[in-house]
Write an enzyme that holds these catalytic residues in place. Structure first.
Site, PDB file in Angstrom:
ATOM      1  CD  GLN A  56      10.419  -4.879  10.787  1.00 32.36           C
ATOM      2  OE1 GLN A  56      11.337  -5.096  10.007  1.00 32.36           O
ATOM      3  NE2 GLN A  56       9.339  -4.219  10.430  1.00 32.36           N
ATOM      4  CG  HIS A 100       6.427  -6.381  15.134  1.00 31.83           C
ATOM      5  ND1 HIS A 100       6.617  -6.532  13.776  1.00 31.83           N
ATOM      6  CD2 HIS A 100       6.296  -5.046  15.352  1.00 31.83           C
ATOM      7  CE1 HIS A 100       6.610  -5.332  13.199  1.00 31.83           C
ATOM      8  NE2 HIS A 100       6.416  -4.426  14.137  1.00 31.83           N
ATOM      9  CG  ASN A 142      15.236  -6.844   1.880  1.00 29.01           C
ATOM     10  OD1 ASN A 142      14.932  -7.794   2.602  1.00 29.01           O
ATOM     11  ND2 ASN A 142      14.348  -6.179   1.178  1.00 29.01           N
TER      12      ASN A 142
END
Length: 239
Positions: free
Chosen positions: A95, A113, A208
């Protein structure tokens, strides 16, 4: 455990978000610090904002380019490139627009993106590389028709490029393991890629720092530094 999961579940496809690049000093727009403390992302990172005030948008992108000039791929980027060289990562879907995966050595990178490495003319389609765009600042204009160039990133209000999102979806469906690194899994349609993997019998692993909506369905969740975690995956074990 993550190293074993990657080795056992092939092909492995990686999905990365802003959290992998914060360790290279690139702030996430959700964190109100750095350049994002000075700009409203919906003003300078939307196609509507570009149409209303392209000079303001390019003022912001000049700052982003300056930040990127100082940024280097971190241990997480380098580890993913090494895993690809070893045949353990099929592709990286990202992304991010910063180009750090390619600079680290990853070859098969799907930039859903877009990329800040180029800018294009909305009027005639001419494309310029980053070094020429920087030379043309503060307001880069097309050498052919004079229109203001637009950064080749997907802005709020724009659709993702068909080819990239179609390939990302196909890779997610074929993945025996989708490894998510540094993504909150909240921005659609990319946030739906784990569903494609799970629906087709694949597994999910997440690295994450913060919780994601898919944590309960993942085989493994690591809430630690992406760099330290992935460096540990590629580091040879001691006998």
């Amino acid at each position: 455990m993550l190293a074993e999961l990657i080795a056992d579940r092939q092909p492995c496809v990686v999905l990365t978000g802003a959290g992998i690049s914060t360790e290279s000093g690139i702030p996430d727009f959700r964190s109100a610090e750095g350049i994002w403390a000075e700009y409203d992302p919906y003003e300078v990172a939307s196609i509507a904002g570009f149409g209303l005030d392209p000079a303001r948008v390019w003022e912001f992108y000049a700052h982003r380019l300056a930040v990127l000039a100082e940024a280097e791929p971190n241990a997480a980027h380098l580890a993913l490139a090494e895993l690809e060289r070893r045949g353990l990562v099929r592709a990286v879907i990202t992304q991010n627009v910063d180009g750090l995966h390619r600079r680290a050595g990853s070859v098969d990178v799907i930039e859903v993106h877009g990329s800040i490495e180029t800018a294009s003319c909305p009027a005639c389609g001419r494309t310029e590389r980053r070094d020429e765009v920087e030379r043309l600042l503060p307001l880069p204009r097309c050498a052919d028709c004079g229109a203001v160039l637009k950064p080749d990133v997907v802005m709020f209000g724009e659709l993702l490029p068909d080819h990239e999102i179609d390939r990302a979806t196909a890779l997610a469906r074929e993945a025996a393991l989708l490894l998510v690194v540094g993504s909150s899994l909240e921005v659609w349609p990319v946030a739906g890629l784990p569903e494609e993997t799970l629906a087709n019998g694949g597994r999910l692993a997440i690295v994450n720092r913060d919780p994601t909506p898919y944590d309960p369905r993942a085989d493994l969740v690591v809430r630690e530094s992406a760099g330290a975690t992935l460096a540990g995956v590629v580091r040879p074990r001691r006998a």
